[in-house]
Design a protein around this motif. Sequence first.
Motif, mmCIF file in Angstrom:
data_model
loop_
_atom_site.group_PDB
_atom_site.id
_atom_site.type_symbol
_atom_site.label_atom_id
_atom_site.label_comp_id
_atom_site.label_asym_id
_atom_site.label_seq_id
_atom_site.Cartn_x
_atom_site.Cartn_y
_atom_site.Cartn_z
ATOM 1 N N ASN A 1 0.811 -1.210 0.000
ATOM 2 C CA ASN A 1 0.000 0.000 0.000
ATOM 3 C C ASN A 1 0.845 1.261 0.000
ATOM 4 O OD1 ASN A 1 -2.405 -1.308 -0.126
ATOM 5 N ND2 ASN A 1 -2.802 -1.232 2.082
ATOM 6 N N SER A 2 1.929 1.232 0.775
ATOM 7 C CA SER A 2 2.716 2.465 0.839
ATOM 8 C C SER A 2 3.375 2.752 -0.501
ATOM 9 C CB SER A 2 3.733 2.402 1.977
ATOM 10 O OG SER A 2 4.847 1.649 1.584
ATOM 11 N N ILE A 3 3.736 1.714 -1.256
ATOM 12 C CA ILE A 3 4.281 1.946 -2.600
ATOM 13 C C ILE A 3 3.197 2.483 -3.529
ATOM 14 C CG2 ILE A 3 5.232 0.815 -4.653
ATOM 15 C CD1 ILE A 3 6.636 -1.156 -2.754
ATOM 16 N N LEU A 4 2.033 1.826 -3.476
ATOM 17 C CA LEU A 4 0.961 2.223 -4.395
ATOM 18 C C LEU A 4 0.445 3.622 -4.102
ATOM 19 C CD1 LEU A 4 -1.200 -1.015 -4.749
ATOM 20 C CD2 LEU A 4 0.363 -0.024 -6.410
ATOM 21 N N LYS A 5 0.490 3.999 -2.827
ATOM 22 C CA LYS A 5 -0.133 5.271 -2.458
ATOM 23 C C LYS A 5 0.841 6.443 -2.423
ATOM 24 C CE LYS A 5 -3.805 3.009 0.056
ATOM 25 N NZ LYS A 5 -4.748 3.047 1.159
ATOM 26 N N ALA A 6 2.116 6.171 -2.686
ATOM 27 C CA ALA A 6 3.132 7.225 -2.534
ATOM 28 C C ALA A 6 2.832 8.461 -3.367
ATOM 29 C CB ALA A 6 4.506 6.671 -2.902
ATOM 30 N N ASN A 7 2.231 8.266 -4.535
ATOM 31 C CA ASN A 7 2.009 9.408 -5.423
ATOM 32 C C ASN A 7 0.538 9.742 -5.612
ATOM 33 O OD1 ASN A 7 4.768 9.938 -6.142
ATOM 34 N ND2 ASN A 7 4.712 8.005 -7.277
ATOM 35 N N GLU A 8 -0.310 9.202 -4.731
ATOM 36 C CA GLU A 8 -1.735 9.434 -5.002
ATOM 37 C C GLU A 8 -2.148 10.833 -4.569
ATOM 38 O OE1 GLU A 8 -3.994 6.423 -3.020
ATOM 39 O OE2 GLU A 8 -3.975 7.488 -1.118
ATOM 40 N N TYR A 9 -3.100 11.358 -5.303
ATOM 41 C CA TYR A 9 -3.567 12.718 -5.042
ATOM 42 C C TYR A 9 -5.058 12.778 -5.352
ATOM 43 C CZ TYR A 9 -4.234 17.729 -5.447
ATOM 44 O OH TYR A 9 -4.692 19.007 -5.269
ATOM 45 N N SER A 10 -5.781 13.497 -4.497
ATOM 46 C CA SER A 10 -7.215 13.650 -4.741
ATOM 47 C C SER A 10 -7.587 15.104 -4.621
ATOM 48 C CB SER A 10 -8.029 12.877 -3.704
ATOM 49 O OG SER A 10 -7.980 11.523 -3.985
ATOM 50 N N PHE A 11 -8.515 15.501 -5.436
ATOM 51 C CA PHE A 11 -9.011 16.872 -5.326
ATOM 52 C C PHE A 11 -10.526 16.826 -5.411
ATOM 53 C CE2 PHE A 11 -10.564 20.727 -7.459
ATOM 54 C CZ PHE A 11 -10.162 21.675 -6.522
ATOM 55 N N LYS A 12 -11.162 17.486 -4.456
ATOM 56 C CA LYS A 12 -12.624 17.583 -4.475
ATOM 57 C C LYS A 12 -12.969 19.015 -4.791
ATOM 58 C CE LYS A 12 -16.022 16.253 -1.705
ATOM 59 N NZ LYS A 12 -16.661 16.142 -0.401
ATOM 60 N N VAL A 13 -13.812 19.241 -5.759
ATOM 61 C CA VAL A 13 -14.240 20.608 -6.055
ATOM 62 C C VAL A 13 -14.974 21.136 -4.819
ATOM 63 C CG1 VAL A 13 -15.755 22.017 -7.479
ATOM 64 C CG2 VAL A 13 -14.381 20.206 -8.516
ATOM 65 N N PRO A 14 -14.555 22.298 -4.312
ATOM 66 C CA PRO A 14 -15.140 22.792 -3.073
ATOM 67 C C PRO A 14 -16.655 22.950 -3.196
ATOM 68 C CG PRO A 14 -13.322 24.184 -3.774
ATOM 69 C CD PRO A 14 -13.570 23.210 -4.868
ATOM 70 N N GLU A 15 -17.317 22.667 -2.070
ATOM 71 C CA GLU A 15 -18.765 22.757 -2.069
ATOM 72 C C GLU A 15 -19.188 23.986 -1.294
ATOM 73 O OE1 GLU A 15 -19.987 19.251 -0.135
ATOM 74 O OE2 GLU A 15 -19.847 18.023 -1.942
ATOM 75 N N PHE A 16 -20.348 24.470 -1.635
ATOM 76 C CA PHE A 16 -20.940 25.494 -0.796
ATOM 77 C C PHE A 16 -22.190 24.910 -0.175
ATOM 78 C CE2 PHE A 16 -24.112 28.817 -0.192
ATOM 79 C CZ PHE A 16 -23.457 29.527 0.798
ATOM 80 N N ASP A 17 -22.155 24.803 1.163
ATOM 81 C CA ASP A 17 -23.284 24.253 1.905
ATOM 82 C C ASP A 17 -23.756 22.937 1.298
ATOM 83 O OD1 ASP A 17 -25.224 24.065 3.829
ATOM 84 O OD2 ASP A 17 -26.728 25.008 2.546
ATOM 85 N N GLY A 18 -22.806 22.021 1.160
ATOM 86 C CA GLY A 18 -23.200 20.702 0.692
ATOM 87 C C GLY A 18 -23.582 20.662 -0.769
ATOM 88 N N LYS A 19 -23.445 21.774 -1.472
ATOM 89 C CA LYS A 19 -23.815 21.747 -2.873
ATOM 90 C C LYS A 19 -22.602 22.052 -3.746
ATOM 91 C CE LYS A 19 -28.552 23.245 -2.140
ATOM 92 N NZ LYS A 19 -28.449 24.035 -0.916
ATOM 93 N N HIS B 1 0.308 17.218 -6.514
ATOM 94 C CA HIS B 1 0.906 16.366 -5.495
ATOM 95 C C HIS B 1 2.258 16.989 -5.128
ATOM 96 C CE1 HIS B 1 2.979 12.841 -3.801
ATOM 97 N NE2 HIS B 1 1.781 12.407 -3.518
ATOM 98 N N PRO B 2 2.690 16.850 -3.864
ATOM 99 C CA PRO B 2 3.986 17.442 -3.493
ATOM 100 C C PRO B 2 5.139 16.992 -4.388
ATOM 101 C CG PRO B 2 2.847 16.604 -1.553
ATOM 102 C CD PRO B 2 1.981 16.281 -2.727
ATOM 103 N N ASN B 3 5.030 15.794 -4.961
ATOM 104 C CA ASN B 3 6.114 15.318 -5.825
ATOM 105 C C ASN B 3 6.079 15.959 -7.212
ATOM 106 O OD1 ASN B 3 6.748 13.710 -3.734
ATOM 107 N ND2 ASN B 3 6.183 11.770 -4.706
#
Lengths: 882, 454
Positions: B9-27, B118-120
């Motif tokens: 897992n640590s190898i597979l996850k070393a470069n993972e990155y996620s971005f969530k489009v910011p929500e306004f009040d759950g929308k 990602h920081p890398n």
Amino acid sequence: AAGMFLRLLSDVQWRAAHPKWRRMTSSQRSTSTTAEPHPVSLPAQAQVVICGGGIMGTSVAYHLSKMGWKDIVLLEQGRLAAGTTRFCAGIVSTARPVSIELKMAHYSNKLYQQLEQETGVQTGYMKTGSISLAQTQDRLISLKRIASSLNVMGIPCEIISPKKVVQLHPLINIHDLVGAMYVPEDALVSSANVSLALATAASRNGVQIHERTSVSHVTVQKGRVTGVETDRGRIQCEYFVNCAGQWAYELGHSGEEPVHIPLHACEHFYLLTHPLQEPLSSSLPTVVDPDGRIYIRNWQGGILSGGFEKNPKPLFTEGRNQLEIQNLQEDWDHFGPLLSALLRRMPGLEALQIMQLVNCPESFTPDMRCIMGESPTARGYFVLAGMNSAGISYAGGAGKYLAEWMVNGYPSENVWPLDLKRFGTLQSSRTFLRHRVMEVMPLMCDLKVPRWDFQTGRQLRTSPLYDRLDAQGARWMEKHGFERVKYFVPPGKDLLDLDHSKTFYKPDWFDIVGSEVKCCKEAVCVIDMSSFTKFEISSTGDQALESLQYLFSNDLDVPVGHVVHTGMLNEKGGYENDCSIARLSKRSFFMISPTDQQVHCWAWLKNRLPDDSNLIMEDVTWKYTALNLIGPRAVDVLSELSYAPMTAEHFPSLFCKEMSVGYANGIRVMSITHTGEPGFVLYIPIEYALHVYNEVMNMGQKYGIRNAGYYALRSLRIEKFFAFWGQDLDAFTTPMECGREFQVKLEKGMQFLGQEALLEQKQNGVYKRFTMFILEDHDTDMDLWPWWGEPIFRNGRYVGKTTSSAYSYTLERHVCLGFVHHFDEKTGEELVVTTDFINQGEYEIDIAGQRFQAKAKLYPFSSLFTQRRRKDEMELSGYQRE
Amino acid sequence: FYLTPPQVNSILKANEYSFKVPEFDGKNVSSVLGFDSNQLPANAPIEDRRSAATCLQTRGMLLGVFDGHAGCACAQAVSERLFYYIAVSLLPHETLLEIENAVESGRALLPILQWHKHPNDYFSKEASKLYFNSLRTYWQELIDLNSGETTDVREALINAFKRLDNDISLEAQVGDPNSFLNYLVLRVAFSGATACVAHVDGIDLHIANTGDSRAMLGVQEEDGSWSALNLSYDHNAQNEHEVERVKMEHPKSEEKSLVKQDRLLGLLMPFRAFGDVKFKWSIELQKRVIESGPDQLNENEYTKFIPPNYHTPPYLTAEPEVIHHKLRPQDKFLVLATDGLWETMHRQDVARIVGEYLTGVHHQQPIAVGGYKVTLGQMHGLLTERRARISSVFEDQNAATHLIRHAVGNNEFGTVDHERLSKMLSLPEELARMYRDDITIIVVQFNSHVIGAY
């Protein structure tokens, strides 16, 4: 499935019902879908129309008809007891932390016990008792606190060991338990049948019941209810009672003039099983395992078990119709954690066969307390709803109090904690309710420690200084939607995170608040008190003065620029509000009340002020930011900022003047602090707030100024023996009972509300007395801290309860405030409480079962505080409630 | 040698990155809910790059994967620069003027892009000034050319790709007095990179592709099953049209030598790419630049090598093929990935694995007791097992990671085999490239509610 449950849970002998009633309903009781004609038409008018044929509506109808009101129509959109009531688990439990809720549950239990005999309708009442389990020491403390209050009310209750638990209920696994609370008189009922029994009795007393009749909206004219529109026509009425349960919010919003009833439904699940091989006895006690978030009762030889999960599912946010309730799905994955908790508690049940998982929506309120009372905007519009899943426990008592309220104008107990008017429009946003109830439902089982705050629905109302204060380490609590500072965490200092700071003992902010208090005593502190409710009342002639003189007990005909502390009393002399009123000019007054008075006080005055277009009342709460400068150097800071002398000769105590502070003009300065310490409150038009705050902080630097919060304020006011409305004072407390005769002008040349009652008390003496207690043998570091609601014992006998408490950093002792009664030793009758009675007793305060010696005092320690006090500074008022 | 699951897992996850489009009040009012991305190196250092950014002066979001060859310099430069070229191409005239005026008067620039990195994922500091000047020249030209017409996304994408490739080529020809930079621009130009870029604005999805990375849409059919919709064509020898195109652009005499062993001039797999000036410049230009270049370049056999049958350059272009797609409610996600993924997995499997991952629990049938005889213990066991199954799905919090886990670890039954995964990930550096290629994946999740409301 719904049909089956009607049969299972409500096993009623319909033939026994009132003949008139039977005519209105057909014999096809067990199928709920068949459409039937309405043989009896609705009356054109009635005194009272109750909407909702659940346990609440039938209880109100029952009690109203018992009190002699006969002209009552109860409307139910489906069938009687067909909503949440039908699915209710039927546990009548008196173990409630809030005193008024406890009283309601106690009364309900007694009512249900004799209901079958009274009505001939089987209610399934069975006195099984209940066991509340504690998996942790903290949980045990909270149970002990409840046990103390039950005991002094004469309700049998004991704290028992795990061994004893097994004797009472052999199926319970006790390995992880530290103790439990046993309430032997708690009971089980079929709630649908209780509701039907109440309806039967009400019907015999003349109440007309109409099923399958939906109320579309309520009509209001000139602020009074005039009638209801239903799908079967209109009924004119004087009173309307909204007992629509989870539909109460919708119904409240359906009229032209909305009535805001803040509640929201969540799905609630419980499990039913087939009988055990050796069926469980129907007298086996109900088990509540709050740490496991579950309850378990015996049910037809098997069990019924449900709970309050951490991740509730709110529903009907957009509003739906009743039919949907019957189509709610079972959700086993969601119930999984509760099932695990059940099998952990009773491993022997593994082989028990499942009958069904019931999904029964319950309605929850923003503060976990139910909602009753009259709408602030529509007279005659009453509400009883939002039971937070304890409907069956509360129904009897709640119905009684509401009936009393309608018939007598006020209930026989202080129901302010449940009053609809504690809420306003600000709590009725759907988004707010949805978010808040997701926090409230898990809280049903969470440990509630002193000073816990809600985390959702926050930052709604804030002072313009919010960001400034927050950046300086403010920690916040919320009151009526307003963010208020508890205390300021100094830079570099870390407090425990939320979960770890939960304690019944000395809290982690102890030293922080101590240093804020010290600064208030020795230098000067600023507290943002913008949340207080502020009204302006003015008139073209003398109408304002004349009206206020009647509505307030103190004399308001004072020279312009004076501030008066006064109660707003009811007919019985009890405090409806406690406020400070400044006379701004001959014809205008500025009134400051506690934060949560915004709706109640407005409605009270609106209903009593003459209908005169030349008399104007305005809510100006939002217009002013209030900064409280507390401490001996406040005078120096202010005089430097205003180039005006602020000493007592120029600016005496209880004085109000508009002046400039810094560049800002028109700042309303009052020489009060709500704590008894010297200082001023500045009422600043909000646009100047930041400027004045910055000026005060800059100028104050050389005097050692710092920010402080409400915890410091509370400690100061309690050690000075100041009562706060909502906490110590309520509609059942008169000025005579709390040593405030000096705030009443019995001879002000004209009559005022409550005067007669006060004169009578003056003549005959009082039956309770507000008293200050100093804990003697209490170790602040090691012992449990008092909160409020602790029983007070005099010479070993129960005499009353505390209403608030705080650690006094000056006395280095805990101070509790509370009321002392005098119960006759033999008859229990209430006797007059004299000064001698107070002074000649040995007192103890019971904190979670442990008693601490306390010294009683009727007057504050003056010697301790003489240092910088002026004699005339006996201000005895304040407005905070924790 | 065996890796434990946490090590895997640590190898597979070393470069993972996620971005969530910011929500306004759950929308969330954007058609994009967010994206997951990840990369797994096979080369050392990895030659793949990825980029993601939100356009601040126009609407829309940009996402791209870049597969480098002959080093990572070109892929790195493209990953840093391409989105700026696209964003500038999309800007209205007034905004361009405003930006130019700000630069002129030394005021703060309007931010053009908000990067999601990602920081890398680094940017080279040394070249930023150089890159900026080239970009500025580009927008100055755009200002001068002011056509007055609204910018078409397709055109903007094509222009941006071509312009950047042109700038890369020019910078290498001109050189730089700073020897480090001089060497850098040459390495960028002599290495190559493919690019597959998505621009999402509301329901308008544009894919601009150059080379053999691929964009694929995950579509949920009415019955809940998943299918894949290609939104790009590979530019390689397997693509007949592409082979046709190359042949059209050169004299008939070269027809036989143009594509050999499925490679361009027998050397290059992708038929379109950034950089790779060896396939673009004339022989004279190549020789002149290499001779005047730094020694490192001179000593490099690869750069000095002139492709055989090199008569009519350029043989290679960076011009992308652009596909426009109107998003529909059933279009649930977009996968952009370099060929490292597509070599190991069929797109249909990719659609299914990501689709099932994203819907997760929702697709598990709810349990109903109904008329069956079930005990509390049995139900408890069943629920525990279901929870375990769900948690194994959610072992990955990132759809791209989940996809890599399958791409590398799948056995013949299409399920992840831990032993296989462990072996593949513990290959020594020098062997890794023989078993797998660099893999870079971006999974963009769409907001069906918003899309349905258009």
